[in-house]
Design a protein around this motif. Structure first.
Motif: not given
Length: 385
Positions: A169-171, A284-288, A233-235, A268-272
């Motif tokens: 879903x992120x992609x 789970x925290x990063x996913x949110x 990918x987050x960067x 979100x991508x960076x956190x994950x």
């Protein structure tokens, strides 16, 4: 159901978003408060577990958004059939989670969705555009696979698939969000007598596709490499966002708000990725950051934007868009902060209120637009008479 379908004008075509966005908004409005109640024994058991809540967020709410955005115009009876099956899947999922009826109805919905959408998407010439068809096909397949694995009592495996499905879903958000923002920002630059050189940014988009797909594929084998790819990918998403120079579009709050949603996606991508690199704690925290921050913000903005354009209203003139985005960002911050605070339950409650308050505003805007269209049609009929 047959009586309802017979009452619809079979030949008349309806835009899918007119029904699916409305349904998605109502569902989003009630889903999170129901999950909060379920955790304390007062709501559907299916939403009491993180896995059940996540499944409905991704494969219930998000799939309704996908259907509304991509199905396009279709005969009213056929669209009613699609919506009925989606609604039946949601009801059976809440009443009898992981049972055969739920698996079968979800399979029927995504099967209809894939049958109608994928052939049209596969005709694209560029490989980056053609990616949309297999990506949506994989999301549809994961809908059934996770439900089936859960039914067979392989709950840990189902949860692992569910966690990694967030990347799909992120992609999709990276792809669709970029394709929406780039031309809109370029158009605003043109109105200012300027030119935006960095539009779709195909090289960055290609790199995003490769890194997220690789992170998804390698997740079962090496979490650290998957995490490194997600950080990359987050960067890349952050660089792409900066190159759109949204600070030059301050007269267009609608574009700024879409940019906020895309910013949550990059964060979100960076956190994950960071969580995966550090052993998976607070996953789970990063996913949110992705599901509430990115998906919630982009969903609210896209629903309002498409609805307003349908009635020939300009989103840039609707101030509630800023309030919607602020409320959803608050919901994301509160939800993430809840896992890091001793006052977790209070912050979760506030996050749920902010989420539902956002979609209540979205629902009101849609209903106002419907009332506007209805009154406009009555005036035209009166004038003709």
């Amino acid at each position: 159901m047959n009586a309802f379908l017979k009452g619809l004008p079979g030949a008349a075509k309806v835009q899918a978003h007119q029904w699916f966005f409305l349904a998605a908004s109502v569902y989003a409005l009630g889903m999170v408060p129901l999950a909060m109640l379920a955790r304390h024994g007062y709501g559907p058991v299916a939403l009491a577990t993180p896995a059940g809540h996540a499944y409905e967020m991704l494969f219930g709410f998000a799939l309704a958004l996908i259907a509304g955005y991509l199905l396009g115009p279709m005969p009213a009876r056929r669209l009613a059939g699609f919506l009925f099956v989606w609604l039946l899947a949601r009801i059976t999922g809440l009443i009898a989670p992981l049972e055969w009826p739920t698996v079968l109805v979800n399979a029927l919905f995504v099967g209809l969705l894939a049958w109608h959408m994928l052939p049209r998407l596969w005709v694209a010439k560029k490989w980056r555009n053609r990616l949309l068809a297999p990506l949506l096909g994989l999301i549809c397949a994961m809908t059934v696979l996770i439900a089936l694995i859960g039914h067979l009592d392989y709950h840990l495996l189902a949860r692992a698939f569910l966690d990694e499905s967030v990347l799909l879903f992120a992609l999709l958000m990276l792809f669709m969000g970029g394709r929406m923002l780039a031309p809109a920002v370029a158009g605003e630059f043109y109105r200012q007598g300027k030119e935006l050189e960095a539009r779709v940014q195909p090289h960055i988009e290609a790199a995003l596709i490769v890194t997220v797909v690789a992170a998804f594929a390698l997740a079962p084998l090496t979490a650290s490499v998957s995490g490194l790819l997600l950080c990359t990918s987050g960067v890349l998403a952050g660089v792409r966002l900066l190159r759109w120079q949204l600070w030059r579009c301050l007269a267009r709050p609608d574009l700024i708000c879409l940019g906020v949603g895309y910013g949550w996606l990059a964060l979100g991508l960076l956190l994950l990725g960071w969580v995966k690199l550090n052993g998976g704690a607070y996953f789970s925290t990063a996913v949110h950051a992705l599901t509430v921050g990115a998906l919630g913000t982009l969903a609210a903005n896209v629903i309002v934007r498409v609805t307003l354009l349908q009635v020939k209203q300009y989103p840039s003139r609707i101030q509630p868009i800023v309030m919607l985005t602020a409320c959803m960002s608050a919901a994301a911050i509160l939800r993430i902060g809840a896992d890091l605070s001793p006052h977790r339950e209070w912050l979760l409650m506030l996050a749920a209120l902010a989420w539902s308050g956002t979609f209540l505003q979205v629902l009101i805007i849609q209903l106002d637009c419907r009332a506007y269209v209805s009154s406009h049609r009555k005036l035209l009929r009166g004038g003709v008479g």
